[in-house]
Design an enzyme around this catalytic site. Structure first.
Site, PDB file in Angstrom:
ATOM      1  N   SER A 254       0.834  -1.405  -0.200  1.00 56.11           N
ATOM      2  CA  SER A 254      -0.056   0.055  -0.061  1.00 56.11           C
ATOM      3  C   SER A 254       0.837   1.390  -0.017  1.00 56.11           C
ATOM      4  CB  SER A 254      -0.981   0.090   1.227  1.00 56.11           C
ATOM      5  OG  SER A 254      -1.815   1.103   1.060  1.00 56.11           O
TER       6      SER A 254
ATOM      7  N   ASP B 291      -0.967   1.462  -3.880  1.00 54.28           N
ATOM      8  CA  ASP B 291      -1.826   0.363  -4.620  1.00 54.28           C
ATOM      9  C   ASP B 291      -3.212   0.961  -4.913  1.00 54.28           C
ATOM     10  OD1 ASP B 291      -2.794   0.676  -2.019  1.00 54.28           O
ATOM     11  OD2 ASP B 291      -3.417  -1.284  -1.547  1.00 54.28           O
TER      12      ASP B 291
ATOM     13  N   ASP C   9      -5.923   2.115  -3.179  1.00 60.96           N
ATOM     14  CA  ASP C   9      -7.139   1.894  -2.441  1.00 60.96           C
ATOM     15  C   ASP C   9      -7.577   3.179  -1.758  1.00 60.96           C
ATOM     16  OD1 ASP C   9      -5.145   1.845  -0.493  1.00 60.96           O
ATOM     17  OD2 ASP C   9      -6.137  -0.120   0.352  1.00 60.96           O
TER      18      ASP C   9
END
Length: 449
Positions: A100, A243, A245
């Protein structure tokens, strides 16, 4: 048993803590636990742009194939794309190799079930048990029963872009947007989605070299994006993490629009369309009081969970709520995806700006952040959870709450990793809450040491 899985899968420094050997075992045990007795189970695998991704993918996929499962490798895609594509390809599970927003030396392995949701603690514990019991009673296929690797990079990426675009009902023509891709997984998907919707797009930090992911860029370092938006006269900036998100926005004046503001803007938009289930938004205890005040004025209720998007998602699924998220920019819209999705969040914000014909700064003015202060009290690890047992501390907290008279709050959280108790106050006057927070932290230190 020391838990192998943290709140976001298995994470660590790649090749030191998260080794190829461990990745192989996770692939093998994950495939075994998650696919049950399927004849030829399918597991979808994606990753971000870290240099260690290839090493870990090869090991993980070897483990998956060794159990007789097929691995559908979709290459570099955002984490939410793996959640979506797992459903689209009718895979039995999905895996994403990413750490992440963390620095490049870290990596992680996170599993999704066949519906695209993060695994329950019970399933993660089963995977760990299979590894720790050295794959006892796990039968090993031979000959034609060994698994195959299937490459689906281009088509899978295209499918996710089309899906993300379908979540808004307008084009983005005449909208001028700067995208900061954090040299991460969104460097193709986000750019193509915005370009194909007709926006005028400038992209920064979209040349990943395996090492520059999250380095002074993306949602954790938006300073360069703020500067670019203002100096070059763009309508907004949108910053993703490694990532993708999560997403944060920048208005045309260069102000940061964090996850609280984004949730408030989207919640109001959904309510006006009659699409906000029970007129509720789920957020964590870290959301600013200004968020609650703004939504209350719109007739929207907020429900609080502990910190972590998995807890937000748990509450949403339990009660059927459709919108939730965190200040950090993890925004979950369960009508569209099963996890935080940076691209879908970015498209919702762009769509709201386009359809309203208003500036993002004007739209975001529905909410005002209350001043906030955070003071750490140094407390031994064995004492940091007993502060509410001390009568003097409890009385002091009540006294502060009375002084804030409903326009602020006290939040006390023992640190999960350090010998600290964190004292956070919000209120209308910065000087006043600074003083109250320091006094309370000093009292906690004196009483618990």
């Amino acid at each position: 048993m020391h838990r192998m899985f943290g709140t976001d899968g298995v994470r660590g420094i790649a090749n030191k803590e998260l080794t190829p050997e461990l990745a192989y075992k996770l692939g093998k045990a994950g495939a075994y636990v998650l696919t049950g007795r399927c004849h030829k189970p399918k597991i979808l695998v994606g990753m971000d742009t870290r240099i260690s991704g290839d090493m870990l993918e090869n090991a993980l996929v070897s483990g998956i194939l060794s159990i007789g499962a097929e691995a559908i490798c979709v290459g570099i895609v955002p984490t939410p794309a793996v959640a979506y594509l797992t459903r689209k390809y009718n895979a039995d599970a999905g895996v994403v190799i990413s750490a992440s927003h963390n620095p490049v030396e870290y990596n992680g392995i996170k599993f999704f079930n066949g519906k695209g949701y993060k695994l329950s603690d019970e399933l993660e514990d089963k995977i760990q048990y299979v590894i720790e019991s050295n794959f006892k009673d796990v039968s090993i296929p031979i000959g034609s029963k060994v698994g195959r690797k299937i490459m689906e990079t281009g088509e899978a990426r295209k499918a996710y872009i089309e899906f993300a675009k379908s979540t808004i009902d307008t084009d983005l023509k005449d909208l001028k947007v700067v995208l900061d891709c954090a040299n991460g997984a969104s460097y193709v998907t986000s750019v193509k989605a915005f370009q194909e919707l007709g926006a005028k797009v400038k992209v920064i930090n979209n040349e990943p070299d395996g090492i520059n992911i999250n380095h002074n860029c993306g949602s954790t370092h938006p300073e360069n994006l703020m500067k670019t938006v203002v100096e070059e006269g763009y309508d907004m900036g949108l910053a993703f993490d490694g990532d993708a998100d999560r997403c944060l926005a920048i208005d045309e004046k260069g102000n940061l629009i964090n996850g609280d503001f984004i949730m408030a803007i989207i919640a109001k938009h959904l309510k006006n369309q009659g699409k906000l289930y029970k007129n509720v938004v789920v957020s964590t205890v870290m959301s600013n009081v200004g968020f609650d005040i703004a939504l209350k004025e719109e007739g929207i209720n907020t429900i609080k969970t502990q910190v972590g998007d998995r807890y937000v998602l748990e509450e949403m699924r339990k009660e059927g709520y459709k919108l939730g998220g965190e200040q950090s920019g993890h925004i979950i819209m369960l009508d569209y995806n099963t996890t935080g999705d940076g691209l879908i969040t970015a498209l919702q914000i762009a769509c709201i700006v386009k359809k309203s014909g208003r500036k993002l700064s004007d739209i975001a003015s529905m909410m005002k952040n209350l001043p906030q202060t955070l003071v750490n009290a140094k407390v031994p690890d064995d004492k940091k959870k007993i502060y509410m047992e001390d009568e003097e501390i409890v009385l002091k907290i009540k006294e502060i709450e009375r002084k804030l008279h409903g326009c602020g709050r006290v939040l006390i959280r023992p640190s999960g990793t350090e010998p600290l108790v964190r004292v956070m106050l919000e209120g209308e006057e910065q000087g006043e809450i600074d003083k109250m927070a320091h006094n309370l932290a000093e009292l906690i230190e004196v009483k618990l040491n």
